[in-house]
Motif scaffolding. Structure first.
Motif, PDB file in Angstrom:
ATOM      1  N   LEU A 118       0.831  -1.202   0.000  1.00  0.00           N
ATOM      2  CA  LEU A 118       0.000   0.000   0.000  1.00  0.00           C
ATOM      3  C   LEU A 118       0.867   1.253   0.000  1.00  0.00           C
ATOM      4  O   LEU A 118       0.594   2.207  -0.730  1.00  0.00           O
ATOM      5  CB  LEU A 118      -0.945   0.001   1.205  1.00  0.00           C
ATOM      6  CG  LEU A 118      -1.854   1.218   1.343  1.00  0.00           C
ATOM      7  CD1 LEU A 118      -2.803   1.322   0.155  1.00  0.00           C
ATOM      8  CD2 LEU A 118      -2.630   1.166   2.644  1.00  0.00           C
TER       9      LEU A 118
ATOM     10  N   ASP B  83       2.222   1.794  -3.504  1.00  0.00           N
ATOM     11  CA  ASP B  83       1.182   2.285  -4.406  1.00  0.00           C
ATOM     12  C   ASP B  83       0.846   3.747  -4.118  1.00  0.00           C
ATOM     13  O   ASP B  83       0.596   4.522  -5.034  1.00  0.00           O
ATOM     14  CB  ASP B  83      -0.084   1.424  -4.296  1.00  0.00           C
ATOM     15  CG  ASP B  83       0.125   0.030  -4.886  1.00  0.00           C
ATOM     16  OD1 ASP B  83       1.037  -0.131  -5.718  1.00  0.00           O
ATOM     17  OD2 ASP B  83      -0.627  -0.880  -4.513  1.00  0.00           O
TER      18      ASP B  83
ATOM     19  N   ASP C  11      -9.311   0.074  -5.853  1.00  0.00           N
ATOM     20  CA  ASP C  11      -8.511  -0.889  -6.599  1.00  0.00           C
ATOM     21  C   ASP C  11      -7.861  -1.919  -5.666  1.00  0.00           C
ATOM     22  O   ASP C  11      -7.809  -3.100  -5.978  1.00  0.00           O
ATOM     23  CB  ASP C  11      -7.433  -0.137  -7.398  1.00  0.00           C
ATOM     24  CG  ASP C  11      -6.596  -1.061  -8.245  1.00  0.00           C
ATOM     25  OD1 ASP C  11      -7.178  -1.851  -9.016  1.00  0.00           O
ATOM     26  OD2 ASP C  11      -5.352  -1.014  -8.132  1.00  0.00           O
ATOM     27  N   LYS C  12      -7.359  -1.469  -4.521  1.00  0.00           N
ATOM     28  CA  LYS C  12      -6.616  -2.333  -3.607  1.00  0.00           C
ATOM     29  C   LYS C  12      -7.496  -3.140  -2.662  1.00  0.00           C
ATOM     30  O   LYS C  12      -7.084  -4.196  -2.192  1.00  0.00           O
ATOM     31  CB  LYS C  12      -5.661  -1.494  -2.738  1.00  0.00           C
ATOM     32  CG  LYS C  12      -4.548  -0.804  -3.457  1.00  0.00           C
ATOM     33  CD  LYS C  12      -3.448  -1.725  -3.863  1.00  0.00           C
ATOM     34  CE  LYS C  12      -2.716  -2.265  -2.654  1.00  0.00           C
ATOM     35  NZ  LYS C  12      -1.670  -3.204  -3.005  1.00  0.00           N
TER      36      LYS C  12
END
Length: 172
Positions: free
Chosen positions: A39, A42, A97-98
């Protein structure tokens, strides 16, 4: 932690809130070290500053600012990470998205000078347009009628010229 250290951290958090126009409160309780590291990567790629904070220190930092952030206070429970950014919808897109099984989960957000409370607000946050996008849309809408008039004048140039010539030759 000493009181001086807490004061320094509160000031740093408050300065970061002022620096960025938008921030998201995210629940990262169920994330392991690998998921948290991914995370962070990203976030870095998306130009988002990710900061894990103590809820009480964030609460005090928000209270120290001129704006009233009280709608967010009830969301400060559990493990909280804050995503700071300059484009309102970027963290929402990343979370969407995650997120697997709601992890990381959206607690609340302050975006485009509005409060969004609860995970059900994620789609609304994804759909937010930045001020620059709204301005671009308005400019495009304003240009469209002018382009239509110009193209009509250009395409009917010969006809328009004939009509004007006929009108000019008409006896009064």
């Amino acid at each position: 932690m000493r009181k001086e250290d807490k004061s320094t951290i509160i000031e740093q958090i408050a300065a970061t809130v002022k620096e960025y126009g938008h921030f998201y409160l995210v629940d990262v309780t169920a994330m392991d070290a690998t998921a948290t590291s991914a995370l962070r990567r990203d976030c870095f790629k998306s130009d988002i500053k990710l900061m894990v904070v103590k809820n009480t220190l964030l609460h005090k930092a928000l209270e120290s600012l001129e704006e009233d952030f009280s709608p967010l206070y009830d969301s400060l429970k559990g493990t909280t990470a804050v995503m700071f950014c300059n484009t309102a919808n970027v963290p929402a897109k990343l979370i969407k998205d995650k997120a697997k099984d709601g992890i990381p989960g959206l607690k609340a957000a302050y975006a485009e000078e509005s409060f969004y409370i609860g995970a059900d607000q994620l789609d609304a946050l994804v759909a937010i347009k930045s001020k620059n996008e709204v301005i671009a849309d308005i400019v495009a809408l304003l240009q469209s009628p002018a382009k239509n008039v110009i193209s009509a004048l250009q395409s009917g140039g010969n006809t328009l010229h004939g009509v004007l010539k006929t009108l000019g030759e008409r006896p009064e």
